[in-house]
Scaffold this motif. Structure first.
Motif, PDB file in Angstrom:
ATOM      1  N   LYS A 203       7.966  -1.822   0.757  1.00  0.00           N
ATOM      2  CA  LYS A 203       8.654  -2.972   1.355  1.00  0.00           C
ATOM      3  C   LYS A 203       8.948  -2.748   2.839  1.00  0.00           C
ATOM      4  O   LYS A 203       8.860  -3.673   3.647  1.00  0.00           O
ATOM      5  CB  LYS A 203       9.952  -3.266   0.597  1.00  0.00           C
ATOM      6  CG  LYS A 203       9.700  -3.863  -0.779  1.00  0.00           C
ATOM      7  CD  LYS A 203      11.018  -4.141  -1.505  1.00  0.00           C
ATOM      8  CE  LYS A 203      10.743  -4.752  -2.880  1.00  0.00           C
ATOM      9  NZ  LYS A 203      11.996  -5.004  -3.638  1.00  0.00           N
TER      10      LYS A 203
ATOM     11  N   ARG B 279       4.887  -1.342   4.476  1.00  0.00           N
ATOM     12  CA  ARG B 279       3.688  -2.138   4.166  1.00  0.00           C
ATOM     13  C   ARG B 279       2.394  -1.352   4.388  1.00  0.00           C
ATOM     14  O   ARG B 279       1.623  -1.632   5.303  1.00  0.00           O
ATOM     15  CB  ARG B 279       3.658  -3.418   4.998  1.00  0.00           C
ATOM     16  CG  ARG B 279       4.662  -4.456   4.555  1.00  0.00           C
ATOM     17  CD  ARG B 279       4.524  -5.738   5.340  1.00  0.00           C
ATOM     18  NE  ARG B 279       5.361  -6.782   4.798  1.00  0.00           N
ATOM     19  CZ  ARG B 279       5.005  -7.632   3.844  1.00  0.00           C
ATOM     20  NH1 ARG B 279       3.816  -7.520   3.314  1.00  0.00           N
ATOM     21  NH2 ARG B 279       5.820  -8.560   3.406  1.00  0.00           N
TER      22      ARG B 279
ATOM     23  N   PHE C 209       4.738  -8.283  -4.943  1.00  0.00           N
ATOM     24  CA  PHE C 209       5.239  -8.209  -3.570  1.00  0.00           C
ATOM     25  C   PHE C 209       4.152  -8.585  -2.543  1.00  0.00           C
ATOM     26  O   PHE C 209       4.379  -9.386  -1.640  1.00  0.00           O
ATOM     27  CB  PHE C 209       5.751  -6.797  -3.301  1.00  0.00           C
ATOM     28  CG  PHE C 209       6.175  -6.575  -1.868  1.00  0.00           C
ATOM     29  CD1 PHE C 209       7.270  -7.247  -1.337  1.00  0.00           C
ATOM     30  CD2 PHE C 209       5.464  -5.713  -1.055  1.00  0.00           C
ATOM     31  CE1 PHE C 209       7.650  -7.048  -0.025  1.00  0.00           C
ATOM     32  CE2 PHE C 209       5.846  -5.505   0.269  1.00  0.00           C
ATOM     33  CZ  PHE C 209       6.938  -6.179   0.787  1.00  0.00           C
TER      34      PHE C 209
END
Length: 359
Positions: free
Chosen positions: A42, A45, A70
């Protein structure tokens, strides 16, 4: 730099893999469990995750599923300790890009695992490049088609404006051929001034501007009624005000066609005066565009040597005397002097005429 995340609960192996990929010039992150891996994903990336299936706690399959929720563009290569076809199929369905098996040898990492990493990272890039190349070719094709269509449209606009200029002259028998004559004289002046200091921009392209600007300079008169345009007597103040609007109106028409925008400057300013007392904007001296200063001389000479409803045509020498008289006030001196030379060269003025002008 390409980011790669190694997720492996065996710390020594995780660190070893991290070191191996760093040597391949990747920006490497490592995590020993699924929870830490998701935080890194998160925050950082990564482009690719090297993910162990058999993690304690949150399993590699669970991490894979969360990654897909995600960001489904992240590539994931699963690491498995056994050739478990069922797990591999399950991981593939969840969106894993490929898999490798452990234990690893250096040769396996170098020749198999690294190849799979490269294939995943650069395969999409190759496809993207190929897709963009196809897109660019399609865009070029469309641009070419649009250019051809625009060319035809522009040519139609050009022809329409020339036809309009001809129609304008047809309304007034006294100005028939005026635009062609002005164009010819302006071109002669431009040829004499070309290369002189302050006239460096009078190039062959500028000659084109003078020719076309000359042909279209009075286009704004299309909005003047015949009763004013052909009036044999003196114009009233109101009528004269209407006549003085024609440079601006002509420029407005020409500005509507991209190819004619430079000609619009000639049309707008050909009635400006060197001393700043002209119209429509009262420009003075060299603030008046070069082409307009040239055209002003050519336009005035042709007007003086042509019949008008209110007077007969003057002779070339009479018109030349008037130009010389008004140079430095109405006209830029340089185009006037250049025109006198051109008139002699074209046998409109004789040697004797020129001597008289110099007296």
């Amino acid at each position: 730099m390409i980011k790669l995340l190694v997720v492996e609960d065996e710390r020594n192996l995780c660190d070893f893999l991290g070191g191996f990929f760093k040597k391949q010039n990747y920006e490497v992150y490592t995590a020993y469990n699924g929870e830490d891996a998701l935080k890194l994903i998160k925050n950082s990336r990564p482009h690719l995750v090297f993910l162990d299936i058999g993690l304690p706690g949150m399993s590699g399959m669970d991490v894979l599923a969360r990654i897909r929720e995600f960001d489904n563009t992240i590539k994931v290569i699963m690491v498995t300790g056994v050739q478990d076809k069922q797990k591999i199929e399950e991981a593939t369905k969840l969106g894993a890009s490929d898999y490798v098996t452990k234990p690893f040898t250096f040769d396996y990492l170098q020749n198999v695992a690294l190849g799979k990493v490269h294939a995943q990272l650069f395969g999409d890039l190759r496809r993207e490049v190929q897709e963009k190349e196809l897109l660019y070719k399609e865009i070029e094709k469309k641009a070419d088609e649009l250019q051809k269509a625009y060319g035809k449209l522009a040519q139609t606009a050009v022809q329409a404006l020339y036809a309009l200029a001809k129609a304008l002259e047809a309304r007034d028998p006294y100005t028939h051929g005026h635009s062609e004559s002005v164009t010819r004289y302006a071109t002669w002046i431009g040829e004499k001034l070309r290369g002189k200091q302050g006239w460096e921009n009078v190039t062959l392209d500028a000659g084109k501007i003078l020719r076309n600007g000359g042909l279209l300079h009075d286009l704004g008169k299309i909005g003047i009624v015949d009763g004013i345009l052909n009036k044999p007597g003196k114009l009233t103040e109101e009528e004269w005000a209407q006549v003085k609007e024609h440079p601006g109106k002509g420029a407005h028409i020409l500005e509507g066609v991209d190819e004619f925008k430079e000609y619009a400057l000639v049309a707008r300013y050909h009635h400006e005066r060197w001393d700043g007392k002209g119209y429509p904007d009262g420009l003075k001296g060299k603030k008046i565009p070069n082409g307009a200063r040239v055209l002003a001389v050519a336009d005035a000479y042709d007007a003086m040597t042509s019949d008008r409803p209110y007077r007969k045509a003057g002779t070339p020498i009479e018109a030349a005397k008037e130009l010389l008289k008004c140079k430095g006030t109405q006209f830029d001196p340089e185009p006037v002097d250049a025109f006198i030379i051109a008139l002699k060269e074209h046998n409109i003025l004789t040697e004797e005429d020129v001597k008289k002008l110099e007296e």
